[in-house]
Scaffold this motif. Structure first.
Motif, mmCIF file in Angstrom:
data_model
loop_
_atom_site.group_PDB
_atom_site.id
_atom_site.type_symbol
_atom_site.label_atom_id
_atom_site.label_comp_id
_atom_site.label_asym_id
_atom_site.label_seq_id
_atom_site.Cartn_x
_atom_site.Cartn_y
_atom_site.Cartn_z
ATOM 1 N N PRO A 94 0.832 -1.210 0.000
ATOM 2 C CA PRO A 94 0.000 0.000 0.000
ATOM 3 C C PRO A 94 0.863 1.256 0.000
ATOM 4 O O PRO A 94 1.945 1.282 0.596
ATOM 5 N N ASP A 95 0.398 2.291 -0.690
ATOM 6 C CA ASP A 95 1.153 3.540 -0.681
ATOM 7 C C ASP A 95 0.741 4.400 0.507
ATOM 8 O O ASP A 95 -0.210 4.091 1.231
ATOM 9 N N ALA A 96 1.442 5.509 0.707
ATOM 10 C CA ALA A 96 1.230 6.349 1.893
ATOM 11 C C ALA A 96 -0.182 6.900 1.966
ATOM 12 O O ALA A 96 -0.724 7.113 3.059
ATOM 13 N N ALA A 97 -0.817 7.131 0.820
ATOM 14 C CA ALA A 97 -2.148 7.735 0.812
ATOM 15 C C ALA A 97 -3.210 6.814 1.388
ATOM 16 O O ALA A 97 -4.314 7.264 1.704
ATOM 17 N N GLU A 98 -2.907 5.527 1.543
ATOM 18 C CA GLU A 98 -3.857 4.581 2.107
ATOM 19 C C GLU A 98 -3.785 4.534 3.631
ATOM 20 O O GLU A 98 -4.619 3.900 4.270
ATOM 21 N N ASN A 99 -2.771 5.170 4.213
ATOM 22 C CA ASN A 99 -2.635 5.202 5.663
ATOM 23 C C ASN A 99 -3.528 6.292 6.254
ATOM 24 O O ASN A 99 -3.888 7.262 5.591
ATOM 25 N N VAL A 100 -3.861 6.129 7.529
ATOM 26 C CA VAL A 100 -4.714 7.080 8.234
ATOM 27 C C VAL A 100 -4.078 7.428 9.570
ATOM 28 O O VAL A 100 -3.617 6.536 10.296
ATOM 29 N N ARG A 101 -4.033 8.706 9.884
ATOM 30 C CA ARG A 101 -3.639 9.146 11.226
ATOM 31 C C ARG A 101 -4.898 9.589 11.950
ATOM 32 O O ARG A 101 -5.574 10.530 11.530
ATOM 33 N N LEU A 102 -5.237 8.898 13.036
ATOM 34 C CA LEU A 102 -6.462 9.173 13.791
ATOM 35 C C LEU A 102 -6.123 9.930 15.060
ATOM 36 O O LEU A 102 -5.254 9.515 15.830
ATOM 37 N N ILE A 103 -6.838 11.028 15.288
ATOM 38 C CA ILE A 103 -6.597 11.887 16.451
ATOM 39 C C ILE A 103 -7.923 12.065 17.192
ATOM 40 O O ILE A 103 -8.922 12.472 16.596
ATOM 41 N N GLY A 104 -7.935 11.775 18.470
ATOM 42 C CA GLY A 104 -9.093 12.069 19.302
ATOM 43 C C GLY A 104 -8.914 13.410 19.984
ATOM 44 O O GLY A 104 -7.930 13.602 20.710
ATOM 45 N N GLU A 105 -9.843 14.350 19.764
ATOM 46 C CA GLU A 105 -9.662 15.693 20.323
ATOM 47 C C GLU A 105 -10.995 16.433 20.370
ATOM 48 O O GLU A 105 -11.993 16.001 19.792
ATOM 49 N N ARG A 106 -10.997 17.564 21.075
ATOM 50 C CA ARG A 106 -12.186 18.405 21.163
ATOM 51 C C ARG A 106 -12.514 19.020 19.814
ATOM 52 O O ARG A 106 -11.647 19.197 18.958
ATOM 53 N N ALA A 107 -13.775 19.370 19.632
ATOM 54 C CA ALA A 107 -14.229 19.902 18.345
ATOM 55 C C ALA A 107 -13.490 21.174 17.964
ATOM 56 O O ALA A 107 -13.154 21.382 16.791
ATOM 57 N N ALA A 108 -13.229 22.068 18.932
ATOM 58 C CA ALA A 108 -12.550 23.322 18.616
ATOM 59 C C ALA A 108 -11.157 23.062 18.058
ATOM 60 O O ALA A 108 -10.725 23.699 17.091
ATOM 61 N N LEU A 109 -10.438 22.112 18.652
ATOM 62 C CA LEU A 109 -9.108 21.776 18.149
ATOM 63 C C LEU A 109 -9.196 21.115 16.778
ATOM 64 O O LEU A 109 -8.353 21.355 15.902
ATOM 65 N N ALA A 110 -10.209 20.258 16.589
ATOM 66 C CA ALA A 110 -10.377 19.594 15.300
ATOM 67 C C ALA A 110 -10.642 20.610 14.197
ATOM 68 O O ALA A 110 -10.080 20.522 13.094
ATOM 69 N N LEU A 111 -11.490 21.592 14.471
ATOM 70 C CA LEU A 111 -11.788 22.615 13.476
ATOM 71 C C LEU A 111 -10.567 23.486 13.199
ATOM 72 O O LEU A 111 -10.310 23.884 12.053
ATOM 73 N N ALA A 112 -9.802 23.785 14.231
ATOM 74 C CA ALA A 112 -8.583 24.562 14.034
ATOM 75 C C ALA A 112 -7.574 23.790 13.192
ATOM 76 O O ALA A 112 -6.898 24.350 12.321
#
Length: 481
Positions: free
Chosen positions: A200-218
């Protein structure tokens, strides 16, 4: 009470930077709104949203959801439903654990038995009590045998709570594996044995981050992510500050419950007619308009007939115009106060502190005050009279709605719900569900407001992303192949 808002610079960045966020040849960065995961074992505590996303990505069930909310193969490559919905037979595909060991039918059966055990902390355990036994038939085949017919069980098996896990360690078989902070697709064992296979190439990888909505929108505004998942009414007001482009904002046609369970039988809420007065007092259209002009209201507990033998029970007050409803409610409060001159008229409303809850509270407090009561905001863990329920239905059974909407039902109502669970035929089950729906409606144990509000923010490069009634977006279905 203060809540975080996005700085003007971030709002301008989102408004000026266009719809496309990031290049198409880099890993997909996903923000899941909620607390950082602490434990991925659904048998030990209920899953919070980031937990559920990570668990579904790294530990599939027998089946899983596709982008549209339908069912697709997981560990089971195919299945059949026999005996009029009393038997599910699954043929397992070849799969491995992270250490390379093969997944066995015995391990799959053991994981499922733990997930459906009455001792599990999963919130879905009551809805799989119908499972009688889980049997290993061959090294590739298992059978799930039921006490009563349930033709809709697959949607429950697709939930993260029923992921197939190997203990200790709480590891799964994919479709991703967590390596160096990235979720990397698991290749089929047959492909791994092919020396000419392309990794698989790099574009198939996923970085998952759990965070508050304000940080996610930022993060999305700064072009550091591609997708925000798990938006609800709680964080909806932040979108006004973020100025998300219409092409990026996705609203799911979610089905479930958004309303108030009446959880106290003391004081004003002791009588059904008074509980109905609370439902009559609320101006639903004005409430939902605080969030979205097209957020449709509901006045019944069930959204449709589903597996009930009757159409949804409609409360008697639903035929009245709003002004007449509120007048009737005001008169009932006045009569109750006259009969109970020492009562304080306090109605405790349990809500989680959030920007959206402030909007919701502003309308609820206004409407309850207008009929002569004293609304009081309390913590979700405190004793309350009304408790908000905001849940997407995991599967299409009316019994889920009734059980979830009535967490403090009387013994009589509980008996009706139990009778529906234990009904020996689908026809009798439908009749028992209809009786329970009518009884809960007449007892006025739930105040319906709307369907759940669920939103995501998706970059246009995620061309496979789809909204759906489950409001569930598997990380395997974000980019087109």
């Amino acid at each position: 009470m203060r809540f975080p808002v996005l700085p003007l610079a971030i709002a301008l960045a989102l408004g000026l930077s266009g719809c496309e966020r990031r290049p198409d040849d880099v890993p997909v960065v996903v923000s899941a709104i909620g607390d950082v995961p602490e434990s991925l074992d659904p048998t030990r505590r209920p899953l919070v949203f980031p937990d559920a996303v990570q668990l579904a990505a790294t530990a599939q069930g027998l089946v899983r959801f596709d982008a549209g909310g339908g069912i697709e193969p997981g560990l089971a490559e195919r299945w059949i439903v026999t005996d009029n919905g009393r038997s599910y037979i699954f043929r397992l595909r070849s799969a491995t654990w992270p250490d390379g060991d093969r997944v066995t039918a015995e391990q799959v059966a053991a994981s499922l038995r733990a997930a459906v055990s009455p001792r599990t902390r999963s919130g879905l355990a009551p809805f799989v009590a119908v499972i009688d036994e889980i049997v290993v038939m061959t090294p590739q085949v298992i059978e799930v045998r039921l006490k009563q017919p349930r033709p809709d069980l697959l949607k429950l098996f697709a939930q993260p709570e029923f992921a197939i896990l190997r203990r200790p360690g709480i590891v799964g078989s994919g479709p991703f594996r967590l390596e160096s902070g990235l979720l990397r697709p698991v290749q089929d064992p047959m492909v791994l044995e092919d020396e000419d296979a392309v990794p698989p190439d790099a574009a198939e990888n996923v970085r998952l981050i759990g965070e508050r909505a304000a940080l996610a929108l930022a993060r999305f505004a700064a072009r550091e992510s591609d997708l925000i998942l798990g938006g609800t009414y709680r964080d909806w007001p932040l979108l006004a500050h973020a100025a998300v482009a219409p092409a990026n904002l996705r609203i799911d046609p979610a089905v479930g419950l958004f309303g108030f369970a009446i959880v106290s039988e003391t004081g004003f809420t002791a009588e059904p007619r008074n509980r109905a007065a609370l439902a009559m007092a609320i101006d639903r259209a004005a409430l939902t308009a605080l969030f979205r002009s097209d957020w449709a209201t509901v006045e019944t507990l069930l959204p449709a007939q589903l597996d009930s033998a009757a159409l949804p029970s409609v409360p008697a007050w639903a035929a009245l115009p709003l002004a007449e409803r509120q007048t009737t409610a005001r008169n009932r409060v006045a009569a109750w106060r006259a009969a109970n001159p020492d009562a304080d008229g306090v109605i405790r409303v349990a809500l989680t502190r959030s920007p959206g809850a402030v909007l919701l509270w502003s309308r609820i407090a206004r409407d309850l005050s207008a009929i002569g009561l004293r609304p009081q905001w309390v913590d979700p863990r405190a004793d309350a009279d009304l408790r908000l329920i905001d849940s997407v239905a995991p599967y299409d059974s009316a019994r889920w709605y009734l059980v979830t909407a009535c967490p403090n039902c009387s013994d009589e109502l509980d008996a009706l719900l139990t009778a529906a669970r234990d009904a020996p035929t689908l026809a009798e089950r439908g009749q028992r569900i209809a009786e329970a729906d009518l009884a809960i409606s007449e007892a006025a144990r739930y105040i319906p407001i709307a369907q759940p509000l669920r939103w995501s923010v998706a970059a246009l490069r995620l061309r496979a992303f789809q909204t759906n009634p489950r409001a569930w977006h598997p990380l395997t279905h974000l980019r087109e192949p």
